[in-house]
Design a protein around this motif. Structure first.
Motif, short mmCIF file in Angstrom:
data_model
loop_
_atom_site.label_atom_id
_atom_site.label_comp_id
_atom_site.label_asym_id
_atom_site.label_seq_id
_atom_site.Cartn_x
_atom_site.Cartn_y
_atom_site.Cartn_z
N HIS A 92 2.10 1.88 -3.36
CA HIS A 92 1.06 2.48 -4.19
C HIS A 92 0.94 3.98 -3.94
O HIS A 92 0.77 4.77 -4.86
N ALA B 48 2.91 7.67 -6.85
CA ALA B 48 2.39 8.87 -7.50
C ALA B 48 2.58 10.06 -6.58
O ALA B 48 2.09 10.06 -5.46
N GLN C 226 -8.48 7.31 -6.91
CA GLN C 226 -8.23 7.71 -5.53
C GLN C 226 -7.83 9.19 -5.48
O GLN C 226 -8.32 9.96 -4.66
N GLN C 227 -6.97 9.56 -6.43
CA GLN C 227 -6.59 10.97 -6.51
C GLN C 227 -7.78 11.85 -6.84
O GLN C 227 -7.95 12.93 -6.28
N ALA D 275 -11.29 4.64 -1.11
CA ALA D 275 -10.99 4.50 -2.53
C ALA D 275 -10.03 3.35 -2.77
O ALA D 275 -10.17 2.59 -3.73
N SER D 276 -9.08 3.19 -1.86
CA SER D 276 -8.07 2.15 -2.04
C SER D 276 -8.69 0.75 -1.98
O SER D 276 -8.36 -0.12 -2.78
N GLN E 54 -2.21 17.49 2.19
CA GLN E 54 -3.48 18.10 1.79
C GLN E 54 -4.30 18.65 2.98
O GLN E 54 -4.83 19.75 2.90
N LEU F 120 -10.89 11.38 -6.10
CA LEU F 120 -11.72 11.55 -4.91
C LEU F 120 -11.13 12.60 -3.98
O LEU F 120 -11.83 13.47 -3.47
N LEU F 121 -9.81 12.54 -3.78
CA LEU F 121 -9.20 13.47 -2.85
C LEU F 121 -9.15 14.89 -3.41
O LEU F 121 -9.31 15.86 -2.67
N TYR G 62 -2.49 4.38 6.23
CA TYR G 62 -3.38 5.55 6.27
C TYR G 62 -3.47 6.12 7.67
O TYR G 62 -3.59 7.34 7.84
N GLN H 235 1.25 12.92 -6.61
CA GLN H 235 -0.01 13.55 -6.20
C GLN H 235 -0.60 12.86 -4.97
O GLN H 235 -1.02 13.50 -4.02
N THR H 236 -0.61 11.51 -5.01
CA THR H 236 -1.20 10.76 -3.90
C THR H 236 -0.43 11.02 -2.61
O THR H 236 -1.01 11.23 -1.55
N ARG I 84 -10.85 0.16 -4.98
CA ARG I 84 -10.00 -0.02 -6.14
C ARG I 84 -9.63 -1.49 -6.32
O ARG I 84 -9.69 -2.04 -7.42
N PHE J 4 1.27 13.62 -1.80
CA PHE J 4 0.90 14.95 -1.33
C PHE J 4 -0.47 14.92 -0.66
O PHE J 4 -0.67 15.47 0.42
N GLN J 5 -1.41 14.22 -1.32
CA GLN J 5 -2.78 14.26 -0.84
C GLN J 5 -2.93 13.65 0.55
O GLN J 5 -3.65 14.18 1.39
N ALA K 260 -9.23 8.38 1.38
CA ALA K 260 -8.20 7.66 0.61
C ALA K 260 -8.33 6.16 0.82
O ALA K 260 -8.22 5.38 -0.13
N GLU L 33 0.84 -1.20 0.00
CA GLU L 33 0.00 0.00 0.00
C GLU L 33 0.88 1.25 0.00
O GLU L 33 0.58 2.24 -0.69
N MET M 34 -10.90 18.21 -1.76
CA MET M 34 -10.23 19.49 -1.52
C MET M 34 -10.98 20.64 -2.19
O MET M 34 -11.27 21.65 -1.55
#
Lengths: 376, 371
Positions: A19, A23, B285-286, A201-202, A33, B288-289, A233, A25-26, A205, A28-29, A198, A16, B293
């Motif tokens: 994963h 990325a 997933q991105q 969604a994971s 975030q 959704l986040l 998480y 972006q992930t 997925r 960061f999120q 998150a 995980e 935001m």
């Protein structure tokens, strides 16, 4: 059946993490975030003023009516934006939302007041925002009475000393009722929902891509799989808690009166409740799109409107109580405001803390018991 | 070209309908949530718990306690035994306000000495805190006037009086504010969620490549993907509007047609933001986040938390770029004020401009990413 193995759970965790880290972006999120959202949201409350756009329709046109207008608007709370010529024009300003209130000063205002005949000033208030309307009304009333009192015969002048009861109001924890201090600890609880989104969604997925079915042939147990999902998480959530805390205290200077380690511990307890509840919900979903809709319905909207961020939970409404009291965010708002502003410890917070543990344990047990590996 | 677009949109509808959870959630769930939110937030602040420590226990003190208890905002949930107990209950958040009436209250009043009433308020929730301060001080001031009247036998005349007329919402009822806002925010969420997931989902599952080898052109793909969110959001809007008007009795004073037309415009401009998220996300997933935001920031610009005029100027400026900010002015305008296009044209233009701008930008970046 094999016993729970940490080795296998940790293997899921590393997968995980890979994963997430793959990325940017992930990454960061799930870490930064919440802090970014907190900064933007908190900035809205930094001015901490009430401004009411106002129009004055002066039918008197005298020195005294101008003095009264000045008395209403001098401190800047009421901004005199418009001077309509008639009532229709004044009403149109309200319809367009250009002003929140219109004050109509009648002809003969000065003559009557100087002759000590009672005068009535009219106010039109825009009621579409009732809270602002009520405040504008109260402010206008107070200023009008104070102005009128100047023209009362001196014997009847109401003085503070003349009030029969001496009220001593003390507002605790936030003596100046600064909105920022109240909102930042509350908003932390909202933005800290990010890891729960998150994780839902994971899990969805895995089901959408069919990777869960492959796990049937492995010795991995449900509990190991879910614990492995939970750990990264939870860790990113704790990081988020530290970041948001730092921003609240060092950037926005919100007073922190409690114990930092208690705050961190209770944040972990919140994450326990919220993440497992989120996993339980996601367990019933077959696609990420369903997960995102469910997250917004079950977590986002109620957290924002019902958890007591703005208005206290309406205890007279059953739906409000039921929705608010199964939501971990409600308890986290209580905890966060409690530790930040009230500086209270576990002696006063055991109830929300225990409830969060209860929600977490129940959702944990149910998630593992009801976990389905196959597609429907 | 049209046939290919319709085919793609139909495929997406089937996909939504086949998902046992998604379809009911997205259509009925949203409406259901509006009902729950409306039920939970439509009432004014009421029944905040109050603790009373009455050390006097006289007729005057009981009158004051009854007057406080009789307001709709406060109710006496606790009879306190000591000042220390008030502290504990405030700390735990079990009461919002504690009122302490001293011993000798009645005799002091009779003798014209000013007895001191202590009011302790929990300020950690500003909204609740400022409400109870306002209510308690108002009640005590009126109580004081009654005492004076009792003493001198008549009331003090007021020379200057403010007579107020509240427009559009005579009773200043909260539901006129909260329900239209919740309606707007749910329409917003549905559009964003469905639009943002569309292309990312195909990309993540690898089906985007399959679509690429079909005769479907890039523009057709984007347009086809744009249809389902618009339809779903508009259907949701109609259902929620019906409930708002018929179940919760929020008036629709303006034109229904105008409201529908401007809602469609709003959905289309929001669609642009959804597709933009689609363009920058690598997986759902991105998506959704990012939606979370954007949603939270837009919610703030909607004026639900802070009136926009009370925000710092940079944020006040930024709120112009948030479609929901303009849309809520439109919803409140048409529904509560009976506003027409002649007063709503600035918001309409803003929505049209924002929609065109973001859609053009997204089109270009999506086309690049699809190639």
């Amino acid at each position: 059946m094999l016993a729970f193995s940490w080795r296998r759970a940790l293997a899921v965790m590393w997968k995980e993490i890979a994963h997430i880290a793959r990325a940017p972006q992930t990454l960061f999120q799930v870490t930064l975030q919440p802090a970014v959202m907190l900064v933007t949201l908190a900035y809205m409350f930094t001015l901490d003023i009430e401004r009411f756009p106002l129009a004055v329709l002066d039918q008197d046109h005298t020195a005294l009516s101008r003095e009264y207008t000045a008395a209403l608007t001098s401190d800047g709370t009421f901004q005199l934006l418009q001077r309509p010529d008639n009532v229709q024009e004044a009403d149109a300003l309200l319809v367009r939302g250009q002003v929140r209130a219109v004050v109509i000063i009648p002809a003969g205002f000065m003559d009557d007041l100087l002759a000590r005949r009672p005068v009535e000033v009219q106010a039109l208030i825009d009621g579409t925002n009732p809270n602002a309307g009520r405040q504008a009304l109260a402010q206008l009333n107070g200023r009008t009475q104070a102005f009128g009192a100047r023209y009362l015969p001196s014997g009847l002048l109401p003085t503070v000393a003349g009030q029969p009861v001496d009220v001593r109001t003390r507002v605790w924890y936030n003596p100046t009722l600064k909105v920022l201090y109240s909102m930042v600890p509350g908003l932390i609880a909202i933005v800290m929902n990010t890891p729960s989104f998150a994780i839902a969604a994971s899990l969805a997925r895995e089901r959408e891509m069919g990777t869960l079915e492959g796990l049937i042939v492995t010795p991995l147990r449900n509990s190991e799989f879910l614990v492995g999902k939970f750990l990264p998480y939870a860790a990113s959530g704790l990081l988020g808690a530290i970041f948001t805390f730092t921003i609240a205290v060092f950037w926005f200077r919100v007073p922190f009166r409690g114990n930092f380690f208690l705050y961190l511990l209770l944040s972990a307890v919140f994450l326990l409740g919220n993440l497992w509840l989120s996993l339980l919900v996601a367990n019933f979903l077959n696609s990420q799109q369903a997960a995102s809709v469910a997250m917004f319905l079950v977590f986002f909207l109620p957290s924002f409107f019902l958890a007591g961020l703005l208005r206290p939970v309406d205890r007279s409404s059953l739906t409000a109580r039921v929705e608010a009291f199964v939501l971990p965010t409600t308890y986290y708002i209580t905890i966060s405001r409690g530790v930040f502003l009230k500086g209270v410890g576990l002696a006063d917070l055991w109830r929300p803390a225990l409830t969060l543990c209860g929600i977490g344990m129940t959702a944990f047990t149910l998630s593992i018991a009801l976990f389905r590996r196959k597609l429907a | 070209m049209l046939a290919r677009i319709v085919n793609l949109a139909t495929k997406d509808f089937i996909q939504i309908a086949r998902d046992r959870i998604l379809a009911p959630f997205i259509v009925l769930g949203m409406t259901f949530q509006l009902v729950l939110l409306a039920l939970a937030t439509s009432r004014d602040i009421a029944g905040l718990p109050m603790g009373v420590l009455d050390l006097d226990n006289s007729q005057w003190s009981r009158t004051l306690v009854a007057a406080l208890d009789n307001t709709k905002e406060l109710y006496q949930s606790q009879v306190l035994g000591s000042v220390g107990q008030a502290d504990t209950l405030l700390d735990r958040g079990e009461i919002t306000i504690a009122v302490i009436i001293p011993q000798g209250f009645a005799s002091d009043l009779a003798a014209g000495r000013r007895p001191q009433v202590q009011v302790l308020v929990d300020g950690s929730n500003v909204w609740g805190g400022s409400t109870v301060v306002r209510i308690a001080e108002g009640v005590i001031a009126r109580f004081g006037q009654a005492v004076i009247q009792n003493r001198i036998g008549h009331s003090v005349p007021a020379l200057l009086e403010l007579r107020s007329t509240v427009r559009f919402n005579e009773d200043l009822s909260s539901k006129y504010f909260t329900i239209p806002a919740e309606l707007g925010l749910i329409v917003y969420m549905v559009t964003l969620l469905v639009a943002a997931a569309g292309i990312t989902r195909e990309r993540e599952l690898g089906t985007l490549e399959q679509l690429m080898v079909t005769p479907l052109r890039r523009v057709e793909l984007i347009v086809g993907k744009a249809i389902p969110p618009v339809v779903v959001a508009f259907v949701d809007f109609l259902m929620m509007l019906a409930i708002t008007v018929w179940v919760f009795h929020i008036p629709l004073r303006g034109s229904l047609f105008l409201l529908m037309a401007l809602t469609l415009l709003f959905i289309i401009s929001e669609l642009g933001f959804g597709l933009a998220i689609s363009a920058i996300s690598a997986n759902q997933q991105q998506t959704l986040l990012f939606v979370f935001m954007l949603g939270i920031l837009d919610m703030a610009f909607s004026g639900y938390l802070v009136a926009v005029e009370n925000m710092p100027s940079a944020l006040r400026f930024a709120s112009n770029f948030s479609p929901i900010h303009h849309y809520l002015i439109i919803v409140r305008g048409v529904m509560l004020k009976g506003a027409t296009l002649s007063s709503l044209w600035p918001q309409t233009l803003a929505l049209a401009g924002l929609g065109t701008g973001i859609l053009m930008l997204t089109f270009r970046s999506l086309r690049k990413r699809l190639d």
